[in-house]
Design an enzyme around this catalytic site. Structure first.
Site, PDB file in Angstrom:
ATOM      1  N   LYS A  71       0.992  -1.155  -0.003  1.00 52.07           N
ATOM      2  CA  LYS A  71       0.012   0.013  -0.068  1.00 52.07           C
ATOM      3  C   LYS A  71       0.888   1.060  -0.070  1.00 52.07           C
ATOM      4  O   LYS A  71       0.472   2.362  -0.752  1.00 52.07           O
ATOM      5  CB  LYS A  71      -0.988  -0.092   1.341  1.00 52.07           C
ATOM      6  CG  LYS A  71      -1.975   1.132   1.588  1.00 52.07           C
ATOM      7  CD  LYS A  71      -3.251   0.672   1.860  1.00 52.07           C
ATOM      8  CE  LYS A  71      -3.092   0.816   3.458  1.00 52.07           C
ATOM      9  NZ  LYS A  71      -2.852   1.965   4.172  1.00 52.07           N
TER      10      LYS A  71
ATOM     11  N   ARG B  23       2.791   5.767  -3.314  1.00 53.81           N
ATOM     12  CA  ARG B  23       3.844   6.765  -3.581  1.00 53.81           C
ATOM     13  C   ARG B  23       4.233   6.583  -5.197  1.00 53.81           C
ATOM     14  O   ARG B  23       4.794   7.664  -5.924  1.00 53.81           O
ATOM     15  CB  ARG B  23       4.956   6.742  -2.740  1.00 53.81           C
ATOM     16  CG  ARG B  23       5.102   6.873  -1.483  1.00 53.81           C
ATOM     17  CD  ARG B  23       5.956   6.178  -0.364  1.00 53.81           C
ATOM     18  NE  ARG B  23       6.028   6.702   0.976  1.00 53.81           N
ATOM     19  CZ  ARG B  23       5.378   6.350   1.871  1.00 53.81           C
ATOM     20  NH1 ARG B  23       4.122   5.723   1.709  1.00 53.81           N
ATOM     21  NH2 ARG B  23       5.254   6.718   3.124  1.00 53.81           N
TER      22      ARG B  23
ATOM     23  N   ASP C 187       1.660  -1.281  11.900  1.00 54.40           N
ATOM     24  CA  ASP C 187       0.513  -1.677  11.479  1.00 54.40           C
ATOM     25  C   ASP C 187       0.042  -3.416  11.868  1.00 54.40           C
ATOM     26  O   ASP C 187      -0.942  -3.703  11.575  1.00 54.40           O
ATOM     27  CB  ASP C 187       0.118  -1.559   9.797  1.00 54.40           C
ATOM     28  CG  ASP C 187       0.409  -0.143   9.488  1.00 54.40           C
ATOM     29  OD1 ASP C 187      -0.059   0.673  10.140  1.00 54.40           O
ATOM     30  OD2 ASP C 187       0.669   0.188   8.444  1.00 54.40           O
TER      31      ASP C 187
ATOM     32  N   SER D 133       6.851   8.914  12.614  1.00 49.02           N
ATOM     33  CA  SER D 133       5.756   9.039  11.467  1.00 49.02           C
ATOM     34  C   SER D 133       6.336   9.027  10.009  1.00 49.02           C
ATOM     35  O   SER D 133       6.752  10.024   9.599  1.00 49.02           O
ATOM     36  CB  SER D 133       4.396   9.930  11.689  1.00 49.02           C
ATOM     37  OG  SER D 133       3.878  10.060  10.760  1.00 49.02           O
TER      38      SER D 133
ATOM     39  N   GLY E 112      -5.344   7.681   5.514  1.00 48.27           N
ATOM     40  CA  GLY E 112      -4.461   8.435   6.049  1.00 48.27           C
ATOM     41  C   GLY E 112      -3.252   8.763   5.287  1.00 48.27           C
ATOM     42  O   GLY E 112      -2.729  10.087   5.135  1.00 48.27           O
TER      43      GLY E 112
ATOM     44  N   ARG F 128      -8.826  11.590  12.800  1.00 52.64           N
ATOM     45  CA  ARG F 128      -7.408  11.571  12.851  1.00 52.64           C
ATOM     46  C   ARG F 128      -6.582  12.964  12.814  1.00 52.64           C
ATOM     47  O   ARG F 128      -7.040  13.880  12.013  1.00 52.64           O
ATOM     48  CB  ARG F 128      -6.874  10.525  11.907  1.00 52.64           C
ATOM     49  CG  ARG F 128      -7.692   9.307  11.874  1.00 52.64           C
ATOM     50  CD  ARG F 128      -7.059   8.130  10.931  1.00 52.64           C
ATOM     51  NE  ARG F 128      -5.610   7.702  11.193  1.00 52.64           N
ATOM     52  CZ  ARG F 128      -4.888   7.020  10.272  1.00 52.64           C
ATOM     53  NH1 ARG F 128      -5.597   6.476   9.083  1.00 52.64           N
ATOM     54  NH2 ARG F 128      -3.788   6.645  10.726  1.00 52.64           N
TER      55      ARG F 128
HETATM   56  C1  S3P Z   1       2.526   4.748   6.172  1.00 54.46           C
HETATM   57  C2  S3P Z   1       2.961   5.001   7.375  1.00 54.46           C
HETATM   58  C3  S3P Z   1       2.382   4.544   8.864  1.00 54.46           C
HETATM   59  C4  S3P Z   1       1.234   3.429   8.596  1.00 54.46           C
HETATM   60  C5  S3P Z   1       0.502   3.513   7.580  1.00 54.46           C
HETATM   61  C6  S3P Z   1       1.098   4.038   6.059  1.00 54.46           C
HETATM   62  C7  S3P Z   1       2.862   5.019   4.848  1.00 54.46           C
HETATM   63  O1  S3P Z   1       1.721   5.520   9.540  1.00 54.46           O
HETATM   64  O2  S3P Z   1       0.678   3.340   9.755  1.00 54.46           O
HETATM   65  O3  S3P Z   1      -0.381   2.454   7.389  1.00 54.46           O
HETATM   66  O4  S3P Z   1       2.626   4.731   3.852  1.00 54.46           O
HETATM   67  O5  S3P Z   1       3.876   6.105   5.079  1.00 54.46           O
HETATM   68  P1  S3P Z   1       2.213   6.606  10.466  1.00 54.46           P
HETATM   69  O6  S3P Z   1       3.148   7.511   9.593  1.00 54.46           O
HETATM   70  O7  S3P Z   1       1.249   7.735  10.937  1.00 54.46           O
HETATM   71  O8  S3P Z   1       2.892   5.841  11.473  1.00 54.46           O
END
Ligand code: S3P
Length: 440
Positions: A25, A30, A322, A170, A98, A126
């Site tokens: 994902k 990206r 995750d 993050s 997100g 969120r």
């Molecule tokens: C992700 C980063 C993580 C992860 C999300 C995907 C990404 O989130 O939990 O499923 O693709 O950069 P956080 O940046 O909030 O830790």
């Protein structure tokens, strides 16, 4: 709004087969974003066609990229190149995603237009303040009464390159700043105290951006030089280790099981779960390790295992952030207590995963405690009672975790809504049933 889809799972034995779980994902999002920015046509094989990624596709189309899928399933993204992104024609509704929200807002921060973002009721809860703060320092202006979606962003004409230390580990915040930095004259720097997934850095570099990484003992300093000319790439997306985790744990738990999972991304910043499971006694054999599209991948063979509880230190969290819901399920079947430390970030995922996992597990007869930011699961190595209906709060990973739990519970486990599984793992139940699981 689609109707909630109840799904149940019940006692299964002997999972077997050979599967290729869906595409990663993070890398899929990206690929679409960087392909959409670059000059020329990027091809993407193995793109995750989950709802989250399709929201990113819609957003990039709305900002001028031409994106289509051919009859062989290969995606072609013709980017906007030097002319830059267009102001989006409509409100960007990114659903449950997100990653789409935070990375796309970062992208918009470096472009002098106004964009409006919204999402579903889970995403609207969120926190977005974590990206608003650094992006505002770069000159973007926000209208967001409560630091959440819906919000409007007006990107900066000349974004200011900043040096920013991440207050929370993050990858989404890091990536949002790096993407905004593409539009800035000069060098934008992100300092990470705890390393997070590095797909943005790797992929930006392969698209032609200048990224330097200074690895120090206590931090990692990532710098991007703005205004690069990004060039189209050919991308092969590995299977998502976060999705592979569900059938893999199912095979560990169900008797007489042996499955092969092909083409799994094993980037060390992502694959923390596999190491933790091995420490618990899981039989996971890695074969055919190779590099594909710049990412380490391998095939994994998983078979029925006797697990023991362990203590998972907080430093592990970013490499398996995750995967805690499914690890908590594995822990429920282990002999002894598993303590998972430092899980504060789980409270702000697609749901409050810490609370929901504790609630759901205890409804299934498993002894669980939350102590501060730690989750303790007291496994007995006997099948738990099950027999409950689990609240999933629009969270795909909670849904899949409890469906795996039901495969070895004494009574069937039902989830209140399986429709969100399609955000990351379309066809999950069918793939599991193909291995011999009972899910309907
Ligand atoms: C992700 C980063 C993580 C992860 C999300 C995907 C990404 O989130 O939990 O499923 O693709 O950069 P956080 O940046 O909030 O830790």
């Amino acid at each position: 709004m689609t109707e909630p889809q109840k799904l149940s799972s019940s006692r299964s034995a002997g999972l077997s087969g050979d599967i290729i779980p869906p595409g990663d994902k993070s890398i899929s999002h990206r690929s679409i974003m960087l392909g959409g920015l670059a000059e020329g046509t990027t091809t993407i094989r193995g793109l995750l066609e989950g709802e989250d990624v399709l929201h990113t596709v819609t957003a990039l189309r709305s900002m001028g990229a031409d994106i289509r899928k051919d009859e062989r399933g290969v995606w072609h993204v013709t980017g906007v190149g030097p002319k830059g992104l267009d102001a989006p024609r409509e409100v960007l509704d990114v659903g449950n995603s997100g990653t789409s929200a935070r990375l796309l807002i970062g992208l918009c921060a470096g472009n002098p237009f106004t964009a409006h973002f919204t999402g579903d009721s889970s995403l609207r809860k969120r926190p977005m303040a974590r990206i608003i703060e650094p992006l505002a320092k770069m000159g973007a202006r926000f209208e967001s009464p409560d630091g959440k979606l819906p919000l409007s962003i007006t990107g900066a004409l000349n974004p200011t390159p900043i040096v920013y230390t991440l207050p929370v580990p993050s990858a989404q915040v890091k990536s949002a700043i790096l993407l905004a930095g593409l539009g800035a004259e000069g060098v934008t720097t992100v300092v990470e105290k705890i390393p997070t997934r590095d797909h943005s850095e790797n992929m930006l570099r392969s698209f032609g951006a200048t990224i330097s990484i200074d690895r120090r003992e206590d931090s990692e300093i990532i710098s991007i030089t703005g205004k690069p000319s990004l060039k189209a790439q050919n991308i092969a997306v590995p299977s998502d280790p976060s999705s592979a985790a569900f059938p893999l744990v199912a095979a560990l738990l169900c008797p007489d099981s042996k499955i092969t999972l092909r083409n799994i991304g094993i980037n060390p910043r992502r694959a923390g779960l596999f190491g933790v499971l091995r420490l618990m006694g899981a039989k996971i054999v890695e074969t055919n390790p190779r590099i594909e599209g710049g990412e380490p991948v391998a095939d994994l063979m998983a078979s029925t295992s006797e697990l023991s509880g362990i203590d998972v230190p907080p430093e592990r969290a970013p490499s398996m952030i995750d995967e805690y819901p499914i690890l908590a399920v594995a822990a429920a079947f282990a002999n002894g207590t598993t303590r998972m430390r430092g899980l504060g970030e789980l409270r702000v995922k697609e749901s409050d995963r810490l609370t929901l996992m504790a609630q759901g597990l205890s409804r299934c007869g498993i002894k669980v405690e939350i102590e501060g930011d730690d989750l303790l699961v007291h496994g007995t190595s006997r099948p738990p009672a099950g027999g409950a209906t689990i609240e999933t709060s629009m969270d795909h990973r909670i849904a899949m975790s409890f469906l795996v739990l039901g495969l070895q519970s004494q009574q069937m486990v039902t989830i209140d809504d399986g429709s969100f599984i399609a955000t990351s793992f379309p066809g999950f139940a069918a793939m599991m049933n193909g291995l011999g699981a009972h899910m309907a």
